[in-house]
Design an enzyme around this catalytic site. Structure first.
Site, PDB file in Angstrom:
ATOM      1  CG  ASP A  50      -1.832   1.158   1.309  1.00  0.00           C
ATOM      2  OD1 ASP A  50      -2.976   0.981   0.870  1.00  0.00           O
ATOM      3  OD2 ASP A  50      -1.433   2.249   1.762  1.00  0.00           O
ATOM      4  CE1 TYR A  55       0.494   7.772   2.651  1.00  0.00           C
ATOM      5  CE2 TYR A  55       1.141   5.564   2.011  1.00  0.00           C
ATOM      6  CZ  TYR A  55       0.255   6.416   2.618  1.00  0.00           C
ATOM      7  OH  TYR A  55      -0.873   5.895   3.195  1.00  0.00           O
ATOM      8  CE  LYS A  84      -3.731   4.712   0.822  1.00  0.00           C
ATOM      9  NZ  LYS A  84      -2.292   4.500   1.055  1.00  0.00           N
ATOM     10  CG  HIS A 115      -4.640   9.939   0.613  1.00  0.00           C
ATOM     11  ND1 HIS A 115      -3.337   9.734   0.276  1.00  0.00           N
ATOM     12  CD2 HIS A 115      -4.733   9.614   1.919  1.00  0.00           C
ATOM     13  CE1 HIS A 115      -2.658   9.318   1.332  1.00  0.00           C
ATOM     14  NE2 HIS A 115      -3.492   9.235   2.339  1.00  0.00           N
TER      15      HIS A 115
END
Ligand code: A2P
Length: 317
Positions: A50, A55, A84, A115
């Site tokens: 994931d 990120y 996401k 998200h």
């Protein structure tokens, strides 16, 4: 390279696809850390990774996935990869996903999640702020999370995402989404913060009734894993001779959710996928923890008051 066949249990999505119940979370796993953690996880038997645009690690995560496939012969179809859509990319999810796929060096993702159920001003970086420091959010009347979701739906027919889903939604928001006539693809998954301090049982039950798989992020309480100090969890761990992390992850699996523990340490990555059976009394004891401690750890300052003071989501329009 010897690759252990994965023994991780799966759940069926409403698309018919299978999702491994334990996946590797990668939030705050930067460059080399992210690469090493993903590679270690896949070698160890994980098949579910994931990540997310925001990120900042799609490139090393994708590199690890591709290196693993080359080294092991494991096929892309045997892996489950999630990314996401970030809040600034709401208007053109196709272009955003294509950029993610380029960073990941993949042709498709198994799951694309929205998200957060909000839109931020685009063109000013990932975290745009107003002069007063507050987040630059678009008013709901101008652009809603339902508009974003509708723009994500065509990505399935384009074979860029095998499934789409949502993250950080509460029940009223899911209800609003499902009630919209333009929503023709039911979300396959909802990913939210879930752990014994924030079990969100009502939300989990609601999703189960609507055939939406729930995924638990920050299952150990995020940075520093504060849940691992919880007395009840440790007593159960001692009884079975396993770590507190194993107890929490096993509880998440037993309640029928997907769970995404994050670790950059290969030993912890490996131990986090080991699941033990818990008795009904153990489950009751863990479910009871929130009566004394109820806490949400991931509270971003989006400038919108979307959480109640007790840390639970409150409805917003
Ligand atoms: P590390 O990456 O150094 O292993 P969450 O999954 O709730 O986001 O929690 C992530 C945090 O929990 C990280 O600080 C991670 O540190 C730590 N962590 C993950 N697995 C374990 C484990 N089995 N034992 C102790 N700490 C862990």
């Amino acid at each position: 390279m010897v690759t252990p066949k994965s023994s991780i249990k799966t759940l069926k999505l409403n698309t018919g696809a299978l999702i491994p119940q334990v996946g590797l979370g990668t939030w705050r796993s930067s460059e080399e850390e992210g690469y090493n953690a993903v590679l270690a996880a896949l070698k160890d038997g994980y098949r579910h990774i994931d990540t997310a645009r925001c990120y900042g690690n799609e490139e090393p995560v994708g590199r690890a996935i591709n290196d693993f496939m080359k080294q092991s012969g494991v096929q892309r179809s045997d892996l489950f990869v999630t990314t996401k859509l970030w809040c600034t990319e709401f208007k053109d999810p196709k272009a955003a996903l294509e950029r993610s796929l380029k960073r990941l060096h993949l042709d498709y993702v198994d799951l694309l999640l929205m998200h957060w159920p909000l839109a931020m001003k685009s063109g000013e970086g990932l975290f745009p702020r107003n002069a007063d420091g507050s987040r630059k959010l678009l008013p709901f009347e101008e652009w809603s999370y339902i508009d974003t979701y509708k723009a994500m739906q065509p990505l399935i027919d384009l074979n860029l995402a095998k499934a789409i889903g949502i993250s950080n939604y509460n029940i009223p928001k899911i209800q609003a989404l499902l009630a919209d006539k333009g929503v023709t693809v039911k979300p396959a998954c909802l990913q939210v913060e879930l752990h014994p301090y924030l079990p969100q049982q009502e939300l989990v039950d609601f999703c189960k009734a609507h055939d939406i798989v729930v995924e638990a992020y920050s299952p150990l309480g995020s940075s520093g894993a504060p849940l691992l100090k919880e007395k009840v969890i440790n007593e159960i761990g001692e009884k079975y001779g396993v770590s507190a992390a194993t107890v929490i992850i096993s509880w998440a699996v037993a309640r029928g959710t997907v769970v995404l523990p994050k670790s950059i340490n290969p030993v912890r990555v490996s131990s986090n996928r080991k699941i033990i059976p818990l008795s009904e009394a153990d489950m009751d004891a863990i479910n009871g923890i929130q009566k004394t401690t109820s806490r949400r750890f991931v509270c971003p300052d989006w400038g919108i008051d979307i959480f109640n003071s007790d840390g639970h989501f409150k409805p917003m329009n």
